[in-house]
Design a protein around this motif. Sequence first.
Motif, PDB file in Angstrom:
ATOM      1  N   MET A   1       0.808  -1.210   0.000  1.00  0.00           N
ATOM      2  CA  MET A   1       0.000   0.000   0.000  1.00  0.00           C
ATOM      3  C   MET A   1       0.853   1.277   0.000  1.00  0.00           C
ATOM      4  O   MET A   1       0.462   2.300  -0.558  1.00  0.00           O
ATOM      5  CB  MET A   1      -0.939   0.001   1.207  1.00  0.00           C
ATOM      6  CG  MET A   1      -1.948   1.140   1.213  1.00  0.00           C
ATOM      7  SD  MET A   1      -3.256   0.879   2.449  1.00  0.00           S
ATOM      8  CE  MET A   1      -2.275   0.766   3.955  1.00  0.00           C
ATOM      9  N   SER A   2       2.032   1.219   0.632  1.00  0.00           N
ATOM     10  CA  SER A   2       2.911   2.387   0.664  1.00  0.00           C
ATOM     11  C   SER A   2       3.524   2.638  -0.709  1.00  0.00           C
ATOM     12  O   SER A   2       3.420   1.805  -1.616  1.00  0.00           O
ATOM     13  CB  SER A   2       4.021   2.187   1.691  1.00  0.00           C
ATOM     14  OG  SER A   2       3.484   2.021   2.982  1.00  0.00           O
ATOM     15  N   ALA A   3       4.207   3.759  -0.828  1.00  0.00           N
ATOM     16  CA  ALA A   3       4.775   4.134  -2.122  1.00  0.00           C
ATOM     17  C   ALA A   3       5.854   3.168  -2.578  1.00  0.00           C
ATOM     18  O   ALA A   3       6.118   3.050  -3.782  1.00  0.00           O
ATOM     19  CB  ALA A   3       5.337   5.550  -2.048  1.00  0.00           C
ATOM     20  N   ARG A   4       6.498   2.480  -1.647  1.00  0.00           N
ATOM     21  CA  ARG A   4       7.549   1.534  -2.017  1.00  0.00           C
ATOM     22  C   ARG A   4       7.633   0.432  -0.979  1.00  0.00           C
ATOM     23  O   ARG A   4       7.221   0.604   0.180  1.00  0.00           O
ATOM     24  CB  ARG A   4       8.906   2.236  -2.150  1.00  0.00           C
ATOM     25  CG  ARG A   4       9.382   2.948  -0.899  1.00  0.00           C
ATOM     26  CD  ARG A   4      10.709   3.663  -1.123  1.00  0.00           C
ATOM     27  NE  ARG A   4      11.109   4.481   0.019  1.00  0.00           N
ATOM     28  CZ  ARG A   4      11.772   4.033   1.083  1.00  0.00           C
ATOM     29  NH1 ARG A   4      12.112   2.757   1.141  1.00  0.00           N
ATOM     30  NH2 ARG A   4      12.110   4.843   2.069  1.00  0.00           N
ATOM     31  N   ILE A   5       8.181  -0.711  -1.366  1.00  0.00           N
ATOM     32  CA  ILE A   5       8.430  -1.781  -0.415  1.00  0.00           C
ATOM     33  C   ILE A   5       9.478  -1.328   0.604  1.00  0.00           C
ATOM     34  O   ILE A   5      10.307  -0.461   0.310  1.00  0.00           O
ATOM     35  CB  ILE A   5       8.896  -3.069  -1.123  1.00  0.00           C
ATOM     36  CG1 ILE A   5      10.180  -2.816  -1.925  1.00  0.00           C
ATOM     37  CG2 ILE A   5       7.801  -3.630  -2.009  1.00  0.00           C
ATOM     38  CD1 ILE A   5      10.816  -4.072  -2.484  1.00  0.00           C
ATOM     39  N   LEU A   6       9.411  -1.876   1.792  1.00  0.00           N
ATOM     40  CA  LEU A   6      10.359  -1.579   2.876  1.00  0.00           C
ATOM     41  C   LEU A   6      10.371  -0.103   3.269  1.00  0.00           C
ATOM     42  O   LEU A   6      11.326   0.371   3.887  1.00  0.00           O
ATOM     43  CB  LEU A   6      11.786  -2.019   2.497  1.00  0.00           C
ATOM     44  CG  LEU A   6      11.983  -3.511   2.202  1.00  0.00           C
ATOM     45  CD1 LEU A   6      13.415  -3.781   1.732  1.00  0.00           C
ATOM     46  CD2 LEU A   6      11.671  -4.361   3.429  1.00  0.00           C
ATOM     47  N   GLN A   7       9.311   0.627   2.954  1.00  0.00           N
ATOM     48  CA  GLN A   7       9.331   2.067   3.208  1.00  0.00           C
ATOM     49  C   GLN A   7       9.488   2.398   4.683  1.00  0.00           C
ATOM     50  O   GLN A   7      10.155   3.368   5.042  1.00  0.00           O
ATOM     51  CB  GLN A   7       8.050   2.717   2.662  1.00  0.00           C
ATOM     52  CG  GLN A   7       7.996   4.227   2.879  1.00  0.00           C
ATOM     53  CD  GLN A   7       6.910   4.890   2.058  1.00  0.00           C
ATOM     54  OE1 GLN A   7       6.808   4.671   0.867  1.00  0.00           O
ATOM     55  NE2 GLN A   7       6.089   5.703   2.704  1.00  0.00           N
ATOM     56  N   ARG A   8       8.883   1.591   5.552  1.00  0.00           N
ATOM     57  CA  ARG A   8       8.918   1.891   6.984  1.00  0.00           C
ATOM     58  C   ARG A   8      10.284   1.630   7.605  1.00  0.00           C
ATOM     59  O   ARG A   8      10.628   2.232   8.622  1.00  0.00           O
ATOM     60  CB  ARG A   8       7.858   1.048   7.715  1.00  0.00           C
ATOM     61  CG  ARG A   8       7.687   1.380   9.185  1.00  0.00           C
ATOM     62  CD  ARG A   8       6.566   0.555   9.787  1.00  0.00           C
ATOM     63  NE  ARG A   8       6.881  -0.865   9.829  1.00  0.00           N
ATOM     64  CZ  ARG A   8       7.529  -1.470  10.823  1.00  0.00           C
ATOM     65  NH1 ARG A   8       7.963  -0.760  11.865  1.00  0.00           N
ATOM     66  NH2 ARG A   8       7.760  -2.769  10.792  1.00  0.00           N
ATOM     67  N   VAL A   9      11.079   0.753   6.980  1.00  0.00           N
ATOM     68  CA  VAL A   9      12.289   0.288   7.658  1.00  0.00           C
ATOM     69  C   VAL A   9      13.591   0.557   6.920  1.00  0.00           C
ATOM     70  O   VAL A   9      14.668   0.352   7.479  1.00  0.00           O
ATOM     71  CB  VAL A   9      12.192  -1.232   7.949  1.00  0.00           C
ATOM     72  CG1 VAL A   9      11.077  -1.517   8.946  1.00  0.00           C
ATOM     73  CG2 VAL A   9      11.971  -2.020   6.655  1.00  0.00           C
ATOM     74  N   ALA A  10      13.520   1.001   5.666  1.00  0.00           N
ATOM     75  CA  ALA A  10      14.757   1.104   4.886  1.00  0.00           C
ATOM     76  C   ALA A  10      14.711   2.294   3.938  1.00  0.00           C
ATOM     77  O   ALA A  10      13.641   2.819   3.603  1.00  0.00           O
ATOM     78  CB  ALA A  10      15.003  -0.179   4.089  1.00  0.00           C
TER      79      ALA A  10
END
Length: 397
Positions: free
Chosen positions: A174-183
């Motif tokens: 759902m976010s703009a990119r994968i791993l957005q929260r952590v990387a």
Amino acid sequence: MKQVVIVGAGQAGATAAARLRALGFGGAVTLIGQETTLPYQRPPLSKKYLLGEMDLERLHLRPGKFYAEAGIDLRRGIAVQAIDRARCRVVTTMGDLPYDALILTTGARARPLPETLGADPARVHVVRTLADVDRMAPEFGAGRRVLIVGGGYIGLEAAAVAVRLGLQVTLVEMSARILQRVAAPETSDYFRALHRDRGVEILEATGLQSLAGGKAVLTDGQVRSYDFIIAGIGILPNDGLAAAAGLDCDGGVLVNARGQSSDPAIWAAGDCARFSFRGQMLRLESVQNAIDQAEAVAANLMGAAQDYRPKPWFWSDQYETKLQIAGLNTGYDRVVVRHGAQPGTSAHWYYRGEELLAVDAINEPRCYMVAKRLIDAGRSPAPERVADPGVELKALL
């Protein structure tokens, strides 16, 4: 202190029990677990265990005889229903247990998909416990279609296993990119390309409208058919028992620097515990924290009176790629990329101003070790030196 009760027989709980005995605690130690198996490792569940490369016995943290020989009363298949703080007792499905000190290592549970999406619960799987993975394993037949919801490490690791076993994989984030929260974007870019090269369809900035009838209707109107779903959309701390007992909770059991809750007789460690680190309240969802915080709590129960200062590290295995992470990148304002000597190797160094916060090392174990030593020591090499391939790694120390 004669009786220590530990609720939760995962990595943190088993570590706390063993550490108490190693430190010479001579009273009774009771370790209560809701699962019927021996305490086991969780990280291999979604990788080697699911692939059939690791059997159940190798998952166990320690053989069964260890607990008996160490005088640890391991009680399996028992649920704790309440904490009676006034009488210092825990209420379980097998009777009450008194305690002088209580350690909560209740862990966390997978965040569920919204029921409003209409998915058949029999087709939805999560990756958290041994039972979860055993239930999921028969789904992994070559040619089947899996929809993975969530582009964090759990989702990406599940995608890698599914590809190896010959499945068709669609991953929705759902976010703009994968791993957005952590990387950083640089790390996201690497793993996006890695998975797409293996045939994974990655749909970013894409939500779900419906999951009914084996068809995923996406927010952009696209439709994808699936045979089963893996939901990797985060975890929720198991703090309900603590909250019901009146302990201070806010996204986890709130503990001080030594691991004590708002009741000085009750402590917490691992995924369920929330504490202050670098000026912010957080939970560290990692094996490192489960072990180190549990050991710190055991030591403080024995009178060590020492604050817990985590030295975070994490890892993720995807295909032939090993990502090793040292530190926490929260608050970074700059990423310095250091390319490795071999193709497909690099490290992304996170800085806040001139302070080194964390490193993502991709197939670069030496870089990871150097960076971890620097971060643990509170030392920050100049970003320009890090980015210069002419500066040897050992020179950064």
